[in-house]
Design a protein around this motif. Structure first.
Motif, mmCIF file in Angstrom:
data_model
loop_
_atom_site.group_PDB
_atom_site.id
_atom_site.type_symbol
_atom_site.label_atom_id
_atom_site.label_comp_id
_atom_site.label_asym_id
_atom_site.label_seq_id
_atom_site.Cartn_x
_atom_site.Cartn_y
_atom_site.Cartn_z
ATOM 1 N N VAL A 1 -24.753 -17.502 -53.977
ATOM 2 C CA VAL A 1 -23.900 -16.638 -53.161
ATOM 3 C C VAL A 1 -24.060 -16.959 -51.681
ATOM 4 O O VAL A 1 -23.071 -17.117 -50.941
ATOM 5 C CB VAL A 1 -24.225 -15.154 -53.434
ATOM 6 N N GLY A 2 -25.314 -17.058 -51.217
ATOM 7 C CA GLY A 2 -25.555 -17.317 -49.807
ATOM 8 C C GLY A 2 -24.977 -18.653 -49.347
ATOM 9 O O GLY A 2 -24.343 -18.737 -48.288
ATOM 10 N N LEU A 3 -25.206 -19.706 -50.127
ATOM 11 C CA LEU A 3 -24.687 -21.021 -49.764
ATOM 12 C C LEU A 3 -23.161 -21.037 -49.757
ATOM 13 O O LEU A 3 -22.533 -21.661 -48.888
ATOM 14 C CB LEU A 3 -25.228 -22.068 -50.737
ATOM 15 N N PHE A 4 -22.553 -20.354 -50.727
ATOM 16 C CA PHE A 4 -21.098 -20.315 -50.805
ATOM 17 C C PHE A 4 -20.512 -19.548 -49.623
ATOM 18 O O PHE A 4 -19.506 -19.966 -49.026
ATOM 19 C CB PHE A 4 -20.662 -19.684 -52.127
ATOM 20 N N VAL A 5 -21.138 -18.427 -49.257
ATOM 21 C CA VAL A 5 -20.684 -17.647 -48.098
ATOM 22 C C VAL A 5 -20.777 -18.492 -46.825
ATOM 23 O O VAL A 5 -19.852 -18.504 -45.999
ATOM 24 C CB VAL A 5 -21.501 -16.349 -47.960
#
Length: 397
Positions: free
Chosen positions: A295-299
């Protein structure tokens, strides 16, 4: 024994287990190793200037550091299997102590290359040995401690990097090197009497099997999990600030917050990671960590402004924080594989990602941009998620 006496004894065991000497000793080793690594970062500009290194030549020196680590990690694993993790951790720590000073006083490129090889080699060798010792402490205490050990490594790195610039300005480049050398040496000496030595090697009268690379696939598969987990961690260190600066238009000051946001949440989560892992187990914790990392990398990859990107990096830090500690605990607890051998395989594969991935990322970024890199980085976390069931041996009951 009465019920009340049993309760008092149980409480004493719990308190002594939570703050055991072995746990304090191995935590000091992680702190020392992290401090030595962090102290190197502020010396890089002077190192390059003193030896007249351009970006390419400096890259070669850093590559030599990494090659030293990769070559000496398997040697450390074999030594742990023969001598025990406590003894090898201390020997590697003592050998590491003067390395930063040696790099500082190297008069020319050949000597500096040798010093960098040894510096990286003993950093890596100590990494294998102290992780093996942390596994031994976990088995003795029957509770997770690996995440907090890695948190102390992160703390040492932050202290070394934060103090480095000030000390170089106040004491000079050699004064800083002497200070760092003394500090690392004192931490090693403080750890000496506390370190757990329960994984003693076989005695003279006992038959010892010859050491060889494991023939079973499990250590290599766990090593692949380490590779997938550590590439994003290395990408954050090398590319996050450049991503904010070049592609989101951040100032120099704000772009520096990228890795700070990631490392701050990562360090905080590592201190909480042992409790989380003991509560939910290594497999479920790794799955949740991989999901948060995705989630963090995609955001961060989809961010249209720096605030959203920083939020993404912070979430990624929470997720990535405890992936490596869980993987290392599993690597040191594989049935039928000596702890040092399993850890040397896994750490070598994991660190090879940090060593070689930056150049591959640079090639991809040159053609498609860093936003594409961060958008596709979650695929690595997805691979960790798919293989997460393999870390079940990290369970402490």
């Amino acid at each position: 024994m009465t019920d009340s006496a049993e309760c008092r004894g149980s409480g004493q065991l719990s308190r002594s287990g939570l703050f055991s000497a072995g746990r304090i000793g191995v935590s000091l080793l992680f702190l020392a190793n992290g401090f030595a690594t962090g102290s190197w970062a502020p010396k890089i500009p002077e190192f390059a200037h003193r030896l007249s290194l351009n970006e390419g030549a400096l890259g070669v020196m850093i590559m030599i550091f990494g090659i030293g680590s990769l070559l000496m990690m398997p040697m450390a694993g074999a030594a742990v299997a023969r001598l025990g993790s406590g003894r090898v951790s201390l020997l590697c720590g003592l050998a590491l102590t003067p390395m930063l000073l040696l790099v500082t006083v190297a008069p020319e490129r050949i000597g500096a290359a040798v010093a960098m090889f040894l510096f990286g080699g003993f950093i890596g060798a100590m990494d294998v040995a102290m992780n093996a010792n942390a596994v031994t402490v976990e088995k003795t205490m029957r509770r997770a401690i690996m995440s907090s050990c890695h948190a102390f490594w992160s703390l040492g790195g932050l202290i070394g990097a934060a103090l480095g610039g000030y000390l170089i300005e106040a004491l000079g480049i050699r004064g800083h090197a002497v200070f760092a050398t003394v500090a690392v040496g004192l931490l090693i000496v403080a750890a000496w009497p506390l370190l757990n030595r329960d994984d003693k090697p076989a005695g003279a009268g006992e038959q010892r099997e010859p050491l060889r690379l494991p023939m079973t696939p499990l250590p290599w598969l766990i090593g692949m999990i380490a590779l997938f987990a550590m590439i994003p961690e290395g990408a954050m260190l090398d590319w996050s600030a450049l991503y904010l600066r070049n592609e989101l238009g951040a100032s120099v000051t704000v772009s520096g917050f990228a890795y700070a946001a990631f490392s701050l949440t990562m360090a905080a989560m590592r201190f909480a990671g042992d409790f989380v892992r003991d509560r939910f187990g290594p497999v479920r914790t790794l799955r949740a960590s991989a999901a948060l990392g995705m989630v963090g990398l995609f955001v961060a990859g989809l961010a249209s402004d720096t605030t959203v990107a920083l939020i993404g990096f912070a979430i990624a830090g929470i997720g990535i924080a405890n992936m490596s500690p869980i993987i290392y605990s599993a690597a040191g607890s594989i049935p039928g594989v000596p702890s040092g051998i399993g850890l040397s395989v896994v750490t070598t594969l994991g660190y090879s990602g940090i060593l070689f991935a930056p150049s591959i990322i640079g090639f991809i970024a040159a053609h498609s941009g860093l936003d594409t890199v961060f958008m596709f980085m979650p695929l690595l976390a997805l691979a960790v998620l798919a293989l997460s069931h393999l870390v079940r041996h990290a369970e402490r009951t």
